[in-house]
Enzyme design. Structure first.
Site, PDB file in Angstrom:
ATOM      1  N   CYS A 199     -22.872 -32.212 -14.205  1.00 33.37           N
ATOM      2  CA  CYS A 199     -24.268 -32.228 -14.663  1.00 33.37           C
ATOM      3  C   CYS A 199     -24.455 -33.276 -15.769  1.00 33.37           C
ATOM      4  O   CYS A 199     -24.496 -34.461 -15.476  1.00 33.37           O
ATOM      5  CB  CYS A 199     -24.688 -30.832 -15.097  1.00 33.37           C
ATOM      6  SG  CYS A 199     -26.474 -30.634 -15.152  1.00 33.37           S
TER       7      CYS A 199
ATOM      8  N   HIS B 126     -22.573 -26.791 -11.265  1.00 35.33           N
ATOM      9  CA  HIS B 126     -21.677 -26.218 -12.277  1.00 35.33           C
ATOM     10  C   HIS B 126     -20.610 -25.306 -11.679  1.00 35.33           C
ATOM     11  O   HIS B 126     -20.755 -24.083 -11.739  1.00 35.33           O
ATOM     12  CB  HIS B 126     -22.492 -25.424 -13.303  1.00 35.33           C
ATOM     13  CG  HIS B 126     -23.435 -26.256 -14.097  1.00 35.33           C
ATOM     14  ND1 HIS B 126     -23.033 -27.015 -15.165  1.00 35.33           N
ATOM     15  CD2 HIS B 126     -24.762 -26.474 -13.965  1.00 35.33           C
ATOM     16  CE1 HIS B 126     -24.070 -27.664 -15.671  1.00 35.33           C
ATOM     17  NE2 HIS B 126     -25.133 -27.353 -14.959  1.00 35.33           N
TER      18      HIS B 126
ATOM     19  N   GLU C 194     -18.014 -24.493 -12.997  1.00 31.63           N
ATOM     20  CA  GLU C 194     -17.466 -23.686 -14.095  1.00 31.63           C
ATOM     21  C   GLU C 194     -18.252 -22.394 -14.315  1.00 31.63           C
ATOM     22  O   GLU C 194     -17.786 -21.499 -15.021  1.00 31.63           O
ATOM     23  CB  GLU C 194     -17.425 -24.519 -15.389  1.00 31.63           C
ATOM     24  CG  GLU C 194     -18.769 -24.779 -16.073  1.00 31.63           C
ATOM     25  CD  GLU C 194     -19.579 -25.924 -15.458  1.00 31.63           C
ATOM     26  OE1 GLU C 194     -19.218 -26.402 -14.364  1.00 31.63           O
ATOM     27  OE2 GLU C 194     -20.588 -26.329 -16.079  1.00 31.63           O
TER      28      GLU C 194
END
Lengths: 296, 186
Positions: free
Chosen positions: B80, B169, B171
């Site tokens: 991002c 994302h 994560e």
């Protein structure tokens, strides 16, 4: 439980703001100064808290034209404040497509018993809290970010410290209890049982926990970060200081490098001799004028 | 990869989530905030967050040039905001970038937070759950760029040599495969 897909997106944006500074702004010009200084988001409001305190009267959601001007002026996320319980102000802000709504005790409450049912919105909410029970009640209503209330517009960090220490201590205490003790804790904290269970298991809130209400210097920002805040809201502290640009940059630096005393010292040095906002002794504020006691 | 350390740029953003994701993919991961810390790692993750905030701190703390030099030698994975920093050109608004991956990126291209979304995507690594938050769109990719996943026909997971870029994302999910794939580049 409320931790569904939409909730993950709401919490996700809060994750992106971590380690950053969210600055209160009243005009697009201030928003540009904040962005240039390195703010990770701005909060649009009608008057900064110290002016609300000085001028009195009913404090409401900001003018749409001003919020729109701020949204057009910067590329970082824009938050805006709605009054506690004023779900129509919140719907208006959602229709405007702000990135986050702060259901805030800084504005005059619209409902003295109920907060907004925030689960029902697509836009995420942040709410203030002074203790764990208040934080979990707000999360139960759908808040995707919690911030300590501190005492907005006071320029005095003592209340933010009190609230952050209280929340962290109350969370830590839950982690050493057995499962049979948690219902009594839910009763004591007046909080949803399943959220008490979640905190007991993880030792933290299920949403990011930021700090607000009284940050006036770079060292204040580093202090609340060291106490457990994951990001910092600065209200009057920037634009009521003698040199907003210098203060904004220095607070950003101190927040990033909160663990490094040399860097925090450099941040303190960067403001030169320009004065921080004038602070207020909390005991000198009349009981009825405290903002932190608003919210139920 | 044994004995190697992966840094996560920790100026601002969801760096903690990356630390956890890297650890669950089997890496030793540390926070990076200074040039000395950068010099001590074998690879770097640029996390999600606000790219404008990160850029300003990179310059003020004299990290921008060391980061560019690091990328000439060692692998970088940007998600991002990290993707925006790695690109060759950035629009809406225009801003400076490291130019380590030959992509043109448009910031906040899906719209505001209300347009954030979670989707399931087929990719070269298998089906991935992709969380897009105020995400950028890769509008163009050069010939050296290998596209690993697309969404609405736009590339969202790409690699160029040792570098990896995701506009979403990984994560924020419990799935460590994208981080594990990055670790194969060490």
């Amino acid at each position: 439980m409320i931790l569904n897909e939409e909730y993950r997106l709401k919490v996700g944006l809060a994750e992106m703001l971590k380690g950053g500074v969210i600055m209160d702004v009243v005009t697009p010009e201030q928003a540009v100064i904040a962005e240039r200084a390195g703010a990770c988001a701005v909060m649009a409001l009608e008057r900064v808290p110290s002016d609300i305190r000085r001028d009195g009267g009913v404090a409401r959601m900001s003018h749409i034209s001003l919020i729109r001007g701020i949204m057009d002026a910067v590329s970082i996320p824009v938050m805006a404040k709605a009054r506690i319980g004023h779900f129509v102000e919140a719907r208006v802000l959602e229709a405007l497509a702000v990135d986050y709504i702060d259901e805030s005790e800084v504005l005059t409450p619209a409902d003295e018993e109920n907060h907004i049912d925030k689960r029902d919105f697509k836009v995420p909410f942040v709410c203030g809290a002074r203790n764990l029970g208040e934080a979990l009640r707000r999360i139960g209503e759908g808040a995707a970010m919690i911030r300590t209330k501190g005492e907005a517009g006071s320029g005095n960090i003592v209340e933010a410290v009190r609230h952050m220490r209280t929340i962290v201590k109350e969370m830590r205490q839950l982690t050493v209890l057995g499962p049979e003790e948690l219902m009594a804790e839910a009763k004591k904290h007046q909080a949803p049982f399943e959220l008490i269970e979640w905190v007991a298991k993880h030792g933290k809130l299920p949403v990011p926990n930021f700090s607000a209400g009284g940050v006036a210097t770079p060292a204040d920002a580093a202090l609340v970060m060291q106490l457990g805040a994951e990001a910092v809201f600065v209200g009057s502290g920037i634009f009521k200081s003698e040199n907003p640009e210098l203060f904004a940059k220095a607070v950003v630096k101190a927040t990033t490098y909160y663990k490094d005393p040399v860097k925090v010292m450099e941040a303190c040095e960067e403001i030169g001799e320009s004065k921080a906002m004038v602070g207020l002794e909390i005991s000198k504020i009349a009981e009825g004028e405290l903002m932190q006691t608003r919210g139920w | 990869m044994a004995g190697k350390t992966v840094g996560v740029l920790a100026l601002q953003g969801d760096y903690e989530r990356h630390l956890r994701a890297l650890e669950s993919a089997g890496a030793h991961a540390v926070e990076v905030r200074t040039a000395a810390e950068l010099a001590a790692v074998d690879a770097l993750v640029l996390p999600g967050g606000e790219s404008t905030t990160m850029l300003k701190l990179l310059h003020r703390e004299s990290l921008y040039a060391p980061l560019g030099a690091f990328g000439q030698q060692k692998p970088i994975f940007g998600t991002c905001a990290g993707a925006i920093l790695l690109a060759t050109t950035v629009t809406s608004p225009e801003q400076e970038s490291l130019g380590l991956v030959d992509i043109a990126v448009q910031r906040n291209a899906y719209g505001r937070q209300l347009d954030s979304r979670v989707v399931t995507l087929p990719s070269a690594l298998g089906d991935l759950e992709a969380v897009f938050i105020r995400a950028p769109i890769i509008r163009a990719a050069g010939p050296a760029v290998n596209v690993l996943a697309t969404y609405n026909n736009d590339p969202v997971l790409v690699e160029q040599g040792r570098h990896l870029v995701a506009t979403f994302h990984p994560e924020l999910t419990a799935d460590p495969r994208v981080h594990a794939y990055f670790l194969t580049k060490l």
